[in-house]
Design a protein around this motif. Structure first.
Motif, short mmCIF file in Angstrom:
data_model
loop_
_atom_site.label_atom_id
_atom_site.label_comp_id
_atom_site.label_asym_id
_atom_site.label_seq_id
_atom_site.Cartn_x
_atom_site.Cartn_y
_atom_site.Cartn_z
N TRP A 1 0.84 -1.20 0.00
CA TRP A 1 0.00 0.00 0.00
C TRP A 1 0.88 1.25 0.00
O TRP A 1 1.87 1.31 0.72
CB TRP A 1 -0.89 0.05 1.24
N THR A 2 0.49 2.25 -0.80
CA THR A 2 1.10 3.56 -0.63
C THR A 2 0.44 4.21 0.58
O THR A 2 -0.69 3.89 0.94
CB THR A 2 0.89 4.46 -1.86
N LEU B 1 -2.95 6.04 -0.19
CA LEU B 1 -4.10 5.18 -0.45
C LEU B 1 -4.51 4.40 0.79
O LEU B 1 -5.69 4.09 0.97
CB LEU B 1 -3.81 4.24 -1.62
N PRO C 1 -10.31 1.96 -2.64
CA PRO C 1 -8.98 2.03 -3.26
C PRO C 1 -8.21 0.72 -3.30
O PRO C 1 -7.07 0.71 -3.74
CB PRO C 1 -8.27 3.04 -2.35
N ILE D 1 -6.27 -0.41 -6.38
CA ILE D 1 -5.15 0.43 -6.85
C ILE D 1 -4.18 0.72 -5.71
O ILE D 1 -3.47 1.70 -5.74
CB ILE D 1 -5.68 1.74 -7.46
N ARG D 2 -4.14 -0.14 -4.72
CA ARG D 2 -3.45 0.14 -3.46
C ARG D 2 -1.96 0.45 -3.61
O ARG D 2 -1.38 1.12 -2.76
CB ARG D 2 -3.62 -1.03 -2.48
N ALA E 1 -0.64 1.94 -6.38
CA ALA E 1 -0.45 2.92 -7.47
C ALA E 1 0.17 4.20 -6.93
O ALA E 1 -0.35 4.81 -6.00
CB ALA E 1 -1.77 3.21 -8.16
N ASP F 1 -2.11 7.55 -8.42
CA ASP F 1 -3.37 6.94 -7.99
C ASP F 1 -4.58 7.53 -8.68
O ASP F 1 -5.59 6.84 -8.86
CB ASP F 1 -3.52 7.08 -6.47
N ASP F 2 -4.52 8.80 -9.11
CA ASP F 2 -5.71 9.39 -9.72
C ASP F 2 -6.01 8.77 -11.08
O ASP F 2 -7.17 8.47 -11.39
CB ASP F 2 -5.57 10.91 -9.83
N LEU G 1 -7.30 5.24 -10.46
CA LEU G 1 -8.71 5.26 -10.03
C LEU G 1 -9.64 5.41 -11.23
O LEU G 1 -10.63 4.67 -11.35
CB LEU G 1 -8.91 6.40 -9.03
#
Length: 397
Positions: free
Chosen positions: A120-121, A124, A232, A235-236, A238, A241-242, A245
């Motif tokens: 995970w980032t 996010l 999220p 895309i955990r 990414a 992230d936008d 998404l």
């Protein structure tokens, strides 16, 4: 003979560059236009419940200029704000409580999820925590917005009206970034210009189009669409992230919209070139999927499209090659003309437009540096965290 061959090669390269600019001008979704603003909208009969989720890590410097604008939203329906303190060391959470006490407005909940687990980032993981808290209240929409974004009092109202009227699952606005310092004026409008070139806004909002992107600073998403796309969690890992998404939502059949904002502004300063360099370099190589092939293609493409025109003009004039100078000059003129609307949007002097090749060269160097930092183990580093490339992340969970 060698000099003649060199000039001849330059002519052909300049012609290819000019052809590329004519294609971009006419066939890339009119990316250079800046009139894609919130679509037509009307007030709904009943205003839906909205939860605002704000991930924040060490944002005490900008929070006084952003959080009060969220708390002061003039929204006719029910709304509340969830600020998720992502391991801050500067008192971000305490400051948020103090600002809420001082300014009042929408209800504010401040919470912290702890350190993110592997895969995970940090942002996010904070979003996941905030979204989970918000979903327990049953909102119809979630507004995901960054801690450095200031909203006009009617921002939430206008976003919801646009989403309801157009039947959009996602309505996102690219906040107007700060352009006060010299480097901000040179680099920031070009950042938005290049983004629009990669993801033409008109194509994003078109049903059936595969182009998908959002601007992470301001994303209104229907809760049902977020659940369907597993946002999220899906895309955990990414870094960008936008865009991830938007692709997840659109890939699941969702209808999304992205455009430029009129009254949503970033208050984060980037006074030095170093600050802007870090902002771009931390994610540039991730945008290229950590591919050396894509990196090489990007460097060559930037050189062909942005650097060849002024070089061809100058060298063509010096060598007495009219065709090289003409092709280079026309390509540079086209480039300059397409950049003018973005400078007008940012209310900047138009003499900056011919300098775009120099700014593009800076972005080329930032992209290469992003790859270098990645292979040194320092890629995608931000606020004390360095993230692994997606291929090294476990997909379990």
């Amino acid at each position: 003979m060698g000099q003649t061959a060199g000039v001849s090669a330059l002519v052909w390269i300049a012609v290819v560059s000019l052809a590329a600019w004519l294609w971009l001008l006419l066939c890339q979704g009119f990316f250079w236009r800046t009139d894609v603003r919130l679509p037509p909208r009307r007030d709904p009969g009943e205003w839906p419940y909205v939860c605002v989720v704000v991930p924040a890590r060490d944002e005490a410097a900008v929070l006084p200029a952003s959080l009060p604008s969220l708390l002061a939203q003039e929204y006719p329906g029910r709304a509340e704000v969830f600020l998720v303190d992502d391991g801050s060391t500067d008192g971000t959470g305490d400051l948020a409580h103090e600002l809420a006490r001082r300014h009042g407005g929408l209800p504010l909940t401040v919470d912290s999820p702890g350190e993110p687990p592997a895969g995970w980032t940090g942002k996010l993981w904070a979003v996941r925590h905030g979204v989970a808290r918000a979903r327990a209240r049953g909102p119809e929409y979630l507004l995901l917005t960054d801690a450095d974004i200031a909203h006009a009092p009617d921002s939430l109202r206008e976003l919801v009206a646009a989403a309801r009227t157009g039947g959009f699952d996602v309505v996102s606005q690219m906040a107007r970034l700060r352009v006060e310092s010299l480097w901000e004026r040179l680099v920031v409008p070009a950042f938005v210009y290049f983004f629009a070139q990669l993801y033409p806004f008109r194509r994003i909002g078109r049903r059936g189009s595969r182009t998908a992107a959002a601007a992470g600073g301001c994303v209104l998403i229907r809760t049902e669409a977020a659940e369907r796309a597993r946002i999220p969690d899906a895309i955990r890992h990414a870094v960008i992230d936008d865009v991830a998404l938007a692709r997840s939502v659109k890939g699941g059949g969702g209808h999304i919209w992205l455009g430029l904002a009129d009254r949503v502004d970033s208050v984060r300063p980037y006074p030095r070139l170093h600050d802007l360099w870090r902002m771009v370099a931390r994610s540039a190589y991730a945008q290229l999927r950590h591919s050396p092939v894509l990196l090489a293609g990007t460097v060559l493409g930037l050189a062909l499209v942005y650097l060849v025109p002024p070089v061809a003009l100058v060298v063509g004039l010096a060598a007495g090659s009219g065709p090289a100078a003409a092709a280079g000059g026309l390509a540079w003129l086209t480039m300059t003309a397409t950049y003018v609307p973005m400078l007008r949007y940012y209310r900047l002097p138009l003499w900056l437009a011919p300098l775009l090749p120099g700014t593009a060269f800076l972005y080329l160097l930032m992209t290469v540096d992003s790859a270098v930092q990645h292979y040194r183990g320092r890629g995608a580093a931000w606020k004390g965290r360095t993230y692994a490339r997606p291929e090294t992340v476990s997909e379990d969970g």
